[in-house]
Design an enzyme around this catalytic site. Structure first.
Site, short mmCIF file in Angstrom:
data_model
loop_
_atom_site.label_atom_id
_atom_site.label_comp_id
_atom_site.label_asym_id
_atom_site.label_seq_id
_atom_site.Cartn_x
_atom_site.Cartn_y
_atom_site.Cartn_z
N ARG A 62 64.36 73.65 6.53
CA ARG A 62 64.09 74.84 6.03
C ARG A 62 65.10 75.92 6.02
NH1 ARG A 62 59.00 77.19 9.53
NH2 ARG A 62 60.34 78.92 10.14
N ARG A 79 67.42 71.43 15.56
CA ARG A 79 68.38 70.56 15.18
C ARG A 79 67.84 69.10 14.26
NH1 ARG A 79 71.54 71.85 19.36
NH2 ARG A 79 71.00 70.08 20.60
N LYS A 118 54.08 75.65 18.70
CA LYS A 118 52.74 76.43 18.70
C LYS A 118 51.99 76.32 17.44
CE LYS A 118 54.76 80.91 17.65
NZ LYS A 118 54.77 80.98 16.30
N ARG A 173 54.29 90.10 17.11
CA ARG A 173 55.64 89.62 17.49
C ARG A 173 56.27 90.94 18.03
NH1 ARG A 173 56.30 85.05 13.98
NH2 ARG A 173 58.05 84.14 14.08
N ARG A 227 66.69 83.69 15.66
CA ARG A 227 65.39 83.84 15.76
C ARG A 227 64.99 83.82 17.28
NH1 ARG A 227 63.22 79.28 12.84
NH2 ARG A 227 61.29 80.08 12.87
P1 ADP Z 1 57.96 80.22 13.74
O1 ADP Z 1 58.99 79.03 13.16
O2 ADP Z 1 58.73 80.76 15.02
O3 ADP Z 1 56.54 79.97 14.06
P2 ADP Z 1 57.13 81.75 11.75
O4 ADP Z 1 56.85 80.49 10.86
O5 ADP Z 1 56.25 82.24 12.22
O6 ADP Z 1 58.20 81.02 12.74
O7 ADP Z 1 57.90 82.93 10.93
C1 ADP Z 1 59.15 82.77 10.13
C2 ADP Z 1 59.62 84.20 9.73
O8 ADP Z 1 58.74 84.91 9.07
C3 ADP Z 1 60.09 84.98 11.00
O9 ADP Z 1 61.49 84.70 11.66
C4 ADP Z 1 60.08 86.57 10.49
O10 ADP Z 1 61.05 86.60 9.65
C5 ADP Z 1 58.88 86.39 9.53
N1 ADP Z 1 57.55 86.69 10.37
C6 ADP Z 1 56.59 86.00 10.62
N2 ADP Z 1 55.47 86.76 11.35
C7 ADP Z 1 56.09 87.93 11.58
C8 ADP Z 1 55.80 89.15 12.04
N3 ADP Z 1 54.58 89.26 12.71
N4 ADP Z 1 56.55 90.02 12.24
C9 ADP Z 1 57.63 90.18 11.60
N5 ADP Z 1 58.06 89.02 10.98
C10 ADP Z 1 57.46 88.01 10.78
#
Ligand code: ADP
Length: 197
Positions: A142, A134, A22, A97, A153
């Site tokens: 990261r 993976r 996404k 979220r 997650r």
């Molecule tokens: P993804 O790889 O799922 O796109 P993100 O980069 O959006 O993940 O987010 C990484 C981390 O940042 C999440 O696992 C969380 O800890 C924190 N985070 C991001 N957006 C939010 C949110 N809206 N509410 C709470 N925590 C968030």
């Protein structure tokens, strides 16, 4: 839904599990629509990277795969949506979220006499998502990509974020896209779903 914002710009939310692709699609679509792609994950990672007070506060929780608390996120998103570039429209990637965050966003939109146009859901089966995780771990390592954190997650997503699908579906805003396809094909379907093809 009718588009009432100045300049006809849209307000879009992207939903989907980690590694659904996404982020990639959000950036591409936002660019073609001339709106900012606002990734809360990126904002938080950058705060951690530059060691701000916010960064210090959220670092451990992010690295564990858990969600940052709703009040902190409300401050983050309020401030970001108030910036000039987001006044006309925006694409949110990673917010809301939780159901509490849905309410915060709703409140912010009420205050600006605005509504959402589309909620784009990009989903894929768990085994596809963990396979991609993976691969990403091998490529860029990261911290929250480690296997147990990836699992956490995904569980957090299924438990806390997936209920949002029904909320937005009931409002007629949900556009479902199968993320288990070539990036270009997903992109075409996303553009079509928001009326951009
Ligand atoms: P993804 O790889 O799922 O796109 P993100 O980069 O959006 O993940 O987010 C990484 C981390 O940042 C999440 O696992 C969380 O800890 C924190 N985070 C991001 N957006 C939010 C949110 N809206 N509410 C709470 N925590 C968030």
């Amino acid at each position: 839904m009718a588009d009432a914002s100045p300049g006809g710009k849209k307000r879009i939310v992207f939903l989907g599990p980690p590694n659904s692709g996404k982020g990639t699609q959000a950036a591409t679509l936002a660019e073609s629509l001339g709106i900012p792609a606002i990734s809360t994950g990126e904002m938080l990672r950058s705060a951690v990277g530059s060691g701000t007070e916010l960064g210090e506060r959220v670092k451990d929780i992010m690295e564990s795969g858990q969600l940052v608390d709703d009040d902190t996120m409300a401050d983050v998103i309020r401030a970001r949506l108030a910036a000039d570039d987001a006044v006309g429209g925006f694409l949110l990637d990673g917010y809301p979220r939780t159901t509490a965050q849905v309410e915060t966003l709703r409140q912010i939109l009420v205050e600006r006499v605005d509504t959402l146009d589309d909620v784009v859901l990009i989903d894929a089966p768990d085994e596809v998502l963990s396979q991609r995780a993976r691969k990403r771990l091998r490529q860029d390592g990261r911290k929250d990509d480690h296997e147990d954190v990836v699992r956490e997650r995904l569980e957090v997503y299924r438990r806390q974020t997936e209920p949002l699908i029904e909320i937005y579906d009931k409002e007629g805003l949900l556009r479902r896209i199968d993320g288990d396809q070539a990036i270009e094909e997903v992109g075409r379907q996303v553009a079509a779903a928001v009326g951009e093809s």
